[in-house]
Design a protein around this motif. Structure first.
Motif, PDB file in Angstrom:
ATOM      1  N   ALA A 239      55.406 -38.833  30.693  1.00  0.00           N
ATOM      2  CA  ALA A 239      56.808 -38.418  30.773  1.00  0.00           C
ATOM      3  C   ALA A 239      57.132 -37.279  29.808  1.00  0.00           C
ATOM      4  O   ALA A 239      56.468 -37.076  28.788  1.00  0.00           O
ATOM      5  CB  ALA A 239      57.711 -39.615  30.464  1.00  0.00           C
ATOM      6  N   ASP A 240      58.207 -36.581  30.144  1.00  0.00           N
ATOM      7  CA  ASP A 240      58.775 -35.552  29.278  1.00  0.00           C
ATOM      8  C   ASP A 240      59.403 -36.247  28.068  1.00  0.00           C
ATOM      9  O   ASP A 240      60.218 -37.153  28.233  1.00  0.00           O
ATOM     10  CB  ASP A 240      59.834 -34.776  30.051  1.00  0.00           C
ATOM     11  CG  ASP A 240      60.483 -33.665  29.260  1.00  0.00           C
ATOM     12  OD1 ASP A 240      60.205 -33.529  28.052  1.00  0.00           O
ATOM     13  OD2 ASP A 240      61.282 -32.928  29.850  1.00  0.00           O
TER      14      ASP A 240
ATOM     15  N   PHE B  53      63.306 -42.580  31.435  1.00  0.00           N
ATOM     16  CA  PHE B  53      62.014 -42.307  32.056  1.00  0.00           C
ATOM     17  C   PHE B  53      61.965 -42.683  33.536  1.00  0.00           C
ATOM     18  O   PHE B  53      60.906 -42.628  34.149  1.00  0.00           O
ATOM     19  CB  PHE B  53      60.901 -43.001  31.271  1.00  0.00           C
ATOM     20  CG  PHE B  53      60.896 -42.597  29.822  1.00  0.00           C
ATOM     21  CD1 PHE B  53      60.644 -41.286  29.451  1.00  0.00           C
ATOM     22  CD2 PHE B  53      61.187 -43.518  28.831  1.00  0.00           C
ATOM     23  CE1 PHE B  53      60.661 -40.897  28.119  1.00  0.00           C
ATOM     24  CE2 PHE B  53      61.206 -43.143  27.497  1.00  0.00           C
ATOM     25  CZ  PHE B  53      60.941 -41.826  27.141  1.00  0.00           C
TER      26      PHE B  53
ATOM     27  N   ARG C  69      54.028 -36.476  27.194  1.00  0.00           N
ATOM     28  CA  ARG C  69      53.454 -35.140  27.027  1.00  0.00           C
ATOM     29  C   ARG C  69      53.873 -34.664  25.636  1.00  0.00           C
ATOM     30  O   ARG C  69      55.070 -34.509  25.384  1.00  0.00           O
ATOM     31  CB  ARG C  69      53.961 -34.194  28.109  1.00  0.00           C
ATOM     32  CG  ARG C  69      53.521 -34.614  29.499  1.00  0.00           C
ATOM     33  CD  ARG C  69      53.862 -33.593  30.564  1.00  0.00           C
ATOM     34  NE  ARG C  69      55.269 -33.238  30.624  1.00  0.00           N
ATOM     35  CZ  ARG C  69      56.162 -33.766  31.446  1.00  0.00           C
ATOM     36  NH1 ARG C  69      55.803 -34.727  32.276  1.00  0.00           N
ATOM     37  NH2 ARG C  69      57.417 -33.359  31.438  1.00  0.00           N
TER      38      ARG C  69
ATOM     39  N   GLN D 153      54.884 -46.131  26.785  1.00  0.00           N
ATOM     40  CA  GLN D 153      55.219 -45.036  27.704  1.00  0.00           C
ATOM     41  C   GLN D 153      54.356 -43.823  27.366  1.00  0.00           C
ATOM     42  O   GLN D 153      54.350 -43.354  26.241  1.00  0.00           O
ATOM     43  CB  GLN D 153      56.697 -44.649  27.581  1.00  0.00           C
ATOM     44  CG  GLN D 153      57.096 -43.430  28.382  1.00  0.00           C
ATOM     45  CD  GLN D 153      56.931 -43.617  29.876  1.00  0.00           C
ATOM     46  OE1 GLN D 153      57.473 -44.539  30.454  1.00  0.00           O
ATOM     47  NE2 GLN D 153      56.142 -42.745  30.493  1.00  0.00           N
TER      48      GLN D 153
ATOM     49  N   GLN E 233      59.951 -40.665  36.388  1.00  0.00           N
ATOM     50  CA  GLN E 233      58.869 -39.870  35.809  1.00  0.00           C
ATOM     51  C   GLN E 233      57.546 -40.602  36.013  1.00  0.00           C
ATOM     52  O   GLN E 233      57.508 -41.813  36.154  1.00  0.00           O
ATOM     53  CB  GLN E 233      59.124 -39.622  34.330  1.00  0.00           C
ATOM     54  CG  GLN E 233      60.363 -38.778  34.103  1.00  0.00           C
ATOM     55  CD  GLN E 233      60.383 -38.152  32.737  1.00  0.00           C
ATOM     56  OE1 GLN E 233      59.371 -37.668  32.246  1.00  0.00           O
ATOM     57  NE2 GLN E 233      61.542 -38.157  32.117  1.00  0.00           N
TER      58      GLN E 233
END
Length: 193
Positions: free
Chosen positions: A102-103, A95, A74, A71, A98
């Motif tokens: 992803a955050d 996720f 960021r 994944q 997103q």
């Protein structure tokens, strides 16, 4: 004297480059950590088997969570970096919806398994612990096939992890909260060369 570190490109330029690399160069996985471009080696069969083993363990031990392979995240304090951990432990739907990057907020743990490439020392052992700690990822699990050790980084303080525990393959280790599982590392001995 402090060193000045300048990024080679912007985050937006990196994302365009990574997208182009995905289209034209099958198997190239780019990362952008601390302003530096890096390429991850393609995993070998043992690397893949270690990730499979971890996925199965977490399904059995923490079924409300899922270890998602590859994944994009960021990372770094200002979320300007981009990393692709070998595995990301979070709630199963963390996720959903997103994009590629992803955050990391819902993450409980990032997992890296070392490869035989020349950048492992710099990337997995130096840059990623810093980037993941800057991001606030609670646990970073490094499965170091070169040293036959499992390294658990925990308690991020915004710049680094305050706790680092190294155990040899074969030992049992308690992964700290919020992961909170006992991990018998004996099977890892079979997947190193």
């Amino acid at each position: 004297m402090t060193a000045v570190h300048e990024s080679i490109m912007t985050t937006e330029e990196f994302e365009k480059l990574a997208e182009a690399a995905d289209r034209i160069a099958e198997g190239v996985r780019l990362e952008f950590i601390d302003g530096q471009l890096g390429a991850k080696a393609m995993p070998d069969g043992d690397h893949g088997r270690i990730i499979q083993w971890l996925i199965r363990l977490f399904v059995a031990l923490r079924p409300e969570l899922f270890l998602t392979p590859e994944q994009g995240l960021r990372v770094d304090r200002y979320r300007t970096g981009r990393a692709r951990p070998d595995g990301v432990l979070a709630a199963a739907d963390a996720f959903v919806g997103q994009g590629e990057w992803a955050d990391p907020e819902p993450m409980l743990m990032a997992v890296e398994v070392t490869s035989g490439d020349q950048d492992t020392e710099r990337r997995d052992r130096q840059e990623k612990p810093k980037a993941y700690a800057d991001t606030g990822i609670p646990v970073y699990l490094l499965i170091d096939r070169a040293t036959c050790e499992l390294v658990v980084y925990s308690d991020p303080n915004g710049e680094r992890y305050d706790r680092v525990l190294s155990v040899p393959f074969g030992a049992t280790v308690q992964l700290p909260p919020p992961v909170d599982v006992h991990l018998d590392t004996d099977p890892l001995k079979a997947w190193v060369r």
